[in-house]
Design a protein around this motif. Structure first.
Motif, mmCIF file in Angstrom:
data_model
loop_
_atom_site.group_PDB
_atom_site.id
_atom_site.type_symbol
_atom_site.label_atom_id
_atom_site.label_comp_id
_atom_site.label_asym_id
_atom_site.label_seq_id
_atom_site.Cartn_x
_atom_site.Cartn_y
_atom_site.Cartn_z
ATOM 1 N N PHE A 182 -39.045 -25.995 16.897
ATOM 2 C CA PHE A 182 -38.807 -25.450 18.230
ATOM 3 C C PHE A 182 -37.520 -26.022 18.828
ATOM 4 N N THR A 183 -37.294 -27.304 18.601
ATOM 5 C CA THR A 183 -36.047 -27.929 19.057
ATOM 6 C C THR A 183 -34.857 -27.357 18.305
ATOM 7 N N SER A 184 -34.992 -27.200 16.996
ATOM 8 C CA SER A 184 -33.902 -26.661 16.186
ATOM 9 C C SER A 184 -33.539 -25.243 16.615
ATOM 10 N N ASP A 185 -34.546 -24.450 16.965
ATOM 11 C CA ASP A 185 -34.283 -23.085 17.420
ATOM 12 C C ASP A 185 -33.478 -23.084 18.716
ATOM 13 N N ARG A 186 -33.784 -24.022 19.594
ATOM 14 C CA ARG A 186 -33.017 -24.119 20.840
ATOM 15 C C ARG A 186 -31.570 -24.501 20.566
ATOM 16 N N ALA A 187 -31.370 -25.429 19.646
ATOM 17 C CA ALA A 187 -30.008 -25.813 19.282
ATOM 18 C C ALA A 187 -29.269 -24.632 18.657
ATOM 19 N N GLY A 188 -29.968 -23.857 17.831
ATOM 20 C CA GLY A 188 -29.360 -22.676 17.231
ATOM 21 C C GLY A 188 -28.889 -21.687 18.282
ATOM 22 N N LEU A 189 -29.715 -21.492 19.315
ATOM 23 C CA LEU A 189 -29.329 -20.585 20.399
ATOM 24 C C LEU A 189 -28.135 -21.130 21.171
ATOM 25 N N LEU A 190 -28.098 -22.426 21.388
ATOM 26 C CA LEU A 190 -26.951 -23.034 22.070
ATOM 27 C C LEU A 190 -25.672 -22.859 21.250
ATOM 28 N N ALA A 191 -25.825 -22.763 19.936
ATOM 29 C CA ALA A 191 -24.657 -22.594 19.072
ATOM 30 C C ALA A 191 -24.152 -21.153 19.090
ATOM 31 N N ILE A 217 -37.143 -1.719 15.242
ATOM 32 C CA ILE A 217 -37.791 -2.851 14.583
ATOM 33 C C ILE A 217 -37.519 -4.145 15.342
ATOM 34 N N VAL A 218 -36.300 -4.324 15.817
ATOM 35 C CA VAL A 218 -35.964 -5.522 16.590
ATOM 36 C C VAL A 218 -36.734 -5.547 17.899
ATOM 37 N N GLU A 219 -36.816 -4.404 18.584
ATOM 38 C CA GLU A 219 -37.544 -4.332 19.854
ATOM 39 C C GLU A 219 -39.027 -4.632 19.661
ATOM 40 N N ASP A 220 -39.606 -4.104 18.579
ATOM 41 C CA ASP A 220 -41.018 -4.363 18.308
ATOM 42 C C ASP A 220 -41.253 -5.843 17.970
ATOM 43 N N PHE A 221 -40.314 -6.452 17.274
ATOM 44 C CA PHE A 221 -40.417 -7.873 16.960
ATOM 45 C C PHE A 221 -40.421 -8.704 18.243
ATOM 46 N N ILE A 222 -39.539 -8.360 19.171
ATOM 47 C CA ILE A 222 -39.476 -9.075 20.446
ATOM 48 C C ILE A 222 -40.766 -8.886 21.232
ATOM 49 N N ASP A 223 -41.289 -7.652 21.239
ATOM 50 C CA ASP A 223 -42.560 -7.393 21.931
ATOM 51 C C ASP A 223 -43.678 -8.231 21.326
ATOM 52 N N GLN A 224 -43.718 -8.299 20.003
ATOM 53 C CA GLN A 224 -44.755 -9.082 19.327
ATOM 54 C C GLN A 224 -44.613 -10.563 19.678
ATOM 55 N N ALA A 225 -43.370 -11.046 19.733
ATOM 56 C CA ALA A 225 -43.144 -12.451 20.069
ATOM 57 C C ALA A 225 -43.582 -12.754 21.495
ATOM 58 N N ARG A 226 -43.299 -11.840 22.413
ATOM 59 C CA ARG A 226 -43.694 -12.051 23.816
ATOM 60 C C ARG A 226 -45.207 -11.974 23.988
ATOM 61 N N GLU A 227 -45.871 -11.214 23.117
ATOM 62 C CA GLU A 227 -47.326 -11.100 23.193
ATOM 63 C C GLU A 227 -48.039 -12.289 22.564
ATOM 64 N N PHE A 228 -47.303 -13.044 21.755
ATOM 65 C CA PHE A 228 -47.928 -14.183 21.091
ATOM 66 C C PHE A 228 -48.399 -15.164 22.145
ATOM 67 N N SER A 229 -49.654 -15.535 22.087
ATOM 68 C CA SER A 229 -50.261 -16.366 23.124
ATOM 69 C C SER A 229 -50.217 -17.838 22.754
ATOM 70 N N LYS A 262 -39.509 -18.012 25.725
ATOM 71 C CA LYS A 262 -40.050 -18.687 26.920
ATOM 72 C C LYS A 262 -39.009 -19.614 27.525
ATOM 73 N N TRP A 263 -38.268 -20.296 26.669
ATOM 74 C CA TRP A 263 -37.212 -21.196 27.147
ATOM 75 C C TRP A 263 -36.121 -20.410 27.873
ATOM 76 N N VAL A 264 -35.759 -19.269 27.308
ATOM 77 C CA VAL A 264 -34.747 -18.417 27.947
ATOM 78 C C VAL A 264 -35.273 -17.874 29.273
ATOM 79 N N ASP A 265 -36.513 -17.363 29.269
ATOM 80 C CA ASP A 265 -37.102 -16.778 30.473
ATOM 81 C C ASP A 265 -37.265 -17.802 31.595
ATOM 82 N N SER A 266 -37.434 -19.064 31.230
ATOM 83 C CA SER A 266 -37.606 -20.108 32.236
ATOM 84 C C SER A 266 -36.326 -20.406 33.003
ATOM 85 N N GLY A 267 -35.196 -19.986 32.454
ATOM 86 C CA GLY A 267 -33.913 -20.271 33.092
ATOM 87 C C GLY A 267 -33.279 -21.567 32.632
ATOM 88 N N GLU A 268 -34.008 -22.354 31.840
ATOM 89 C CA GLU A 268 -33.488 -23.652 31.407
ATOM 90 C C GLU A 268 -32.292 -23.502 30.463
#
Length: 293
Positions: A182-191, A217-229, A262-268
């Motif tokens: 999860f930390t690595s993914d955040r660093a990847g996004l910062l890059a 396919i990309v939109e459905d992937f994002i929807d699935q990720a947002r639905e993940f609880s 979630k990290w992006v949506d939080s504004g952080e």
């Protein structure tokens, strides 16, 4: 898109709380010091380095300029200096990356990573690896990677396999390795600094070639990720969850995308990108590897 160079960026500014919590629990376990001591005694760090140097092709501006440029840019954006050694390894049928070397880190990406990923997606994936170096967690990280190969060997030493499992060290180590993603993914996004790029990179990490990445396919992937609880994740049986995480080769792309969004949506994420003085964020005492031997 030109990425902002995050001068002064500290890993504490973006580390995921699950990562910090799992690492703190791991460090408190009684078997950890003995495990790390044994690995140090056997010179695993030097052996891993020798393996890479003897098998993988070193990436230079001359032989793979595109790949080399992406790696140098990643290090510049995330403020990692000096630039570690960079290698290209054989294909495996899916994207694979490694970072090893506590004393002298080196990063490796396989043929699929070079061929499947765009320049911006390479920034994301290589940013994930650079994150291990920035957090100075490579000792634990490479221990988790090599532990399967060491099981038989360790069982014949004073550090018996039964004792290792009984102490829960192995489970805790793999649990932390998953949380560290999860930390690595955040660093990847910062890059890469583009959520859509991070998303398509995660989909390719999950094994989906670029020719399948249609808008739908990309939109459905994002929807699935947002639905993940996350509640469903937290309520899983603890042992079952840990055992499943021990298969670290699984991409867990949906879960990871969910946490990243979630990290992006939080504004952080945006607040961190816009911060003018990154050195003020996460200004805590440096973690020292020598304390873990």
């Amino acid at each position: 898109m030109e990425q902002k160079v995050l001068t002064g960026l500290r890993s504490e500014a973006y580390e995921h709380p699950f990562d910090r919590k799992a690492l703190a629990s791991l460090e408190k376990m009684p078997g950890v010091s003995l495990l790390l001591k044994k690995i140090n005694e056997y010179g695993i760090d030097r052996l891993l380095r020798l393996q890479f140097l003897g098998n993988d092709i070193r990436v230079t501006p001359r032989n793979f300029p595109y790949l080399h440029k992406s790696f140098v840019e990643t290090c510049q954006i995330l403020d990692v200096s000096p630039v570690p050694e960079f290698y290209l390894c054989r294909g495996t049928g899916y994207i694979q990356t490694y970072t090893i070397g506590v004393e002298k880190p080196l990063v490796s990406i396989n043929l699929e990573g070079m061929e499947w990923l765009s320049h911006e997606e390479l920034l994301y994936v290589l940013g994930q690896e650079v994150a291990h170096i920035k957090s100075r967690h490579l000792l634990y990280h490479q221990t988790a990677i090599i532990l399967p190969s060491l099981k038989t060997f360790l069982s014949n030493t004073t550090l018996g396999l039964g004792g290792l499992l009984a102490s829960g060290v192995e489970l805790a180590l793999y649990n932390w390795l998953m949380m560290a993603k999860f930390t690595s993914d955040r660093a990847g996004l910062l890059a890469c600094q583009d959520v859509e790029v991070a998303t398509t990179a995660l989909m390719k990490i999950a094994g989906l070639p670029r020719e399948y990445l249609s808008t739908e396919i990309v939109e459905d992937f994002i929807d699935q990720a947002r639905e993940f609880s996350s509640e469903s994740f937290n309520n899983l049986d603890k042992i079952a969850k840990m055992l499943s995480f021990m298969e670290y080769r699984f991409s867990w792309a949906i879960m990871r995308a969910s946490e990243l969004l979630k990290w992006v949506d939080s504004g952080e994420y945006e607040a961190l990108i816009q911060q003018s003085n990154l050195e003020e964020i996460g200004d805590t005492e440096d973690w020292n590897f020598s304390d873990s031997w």
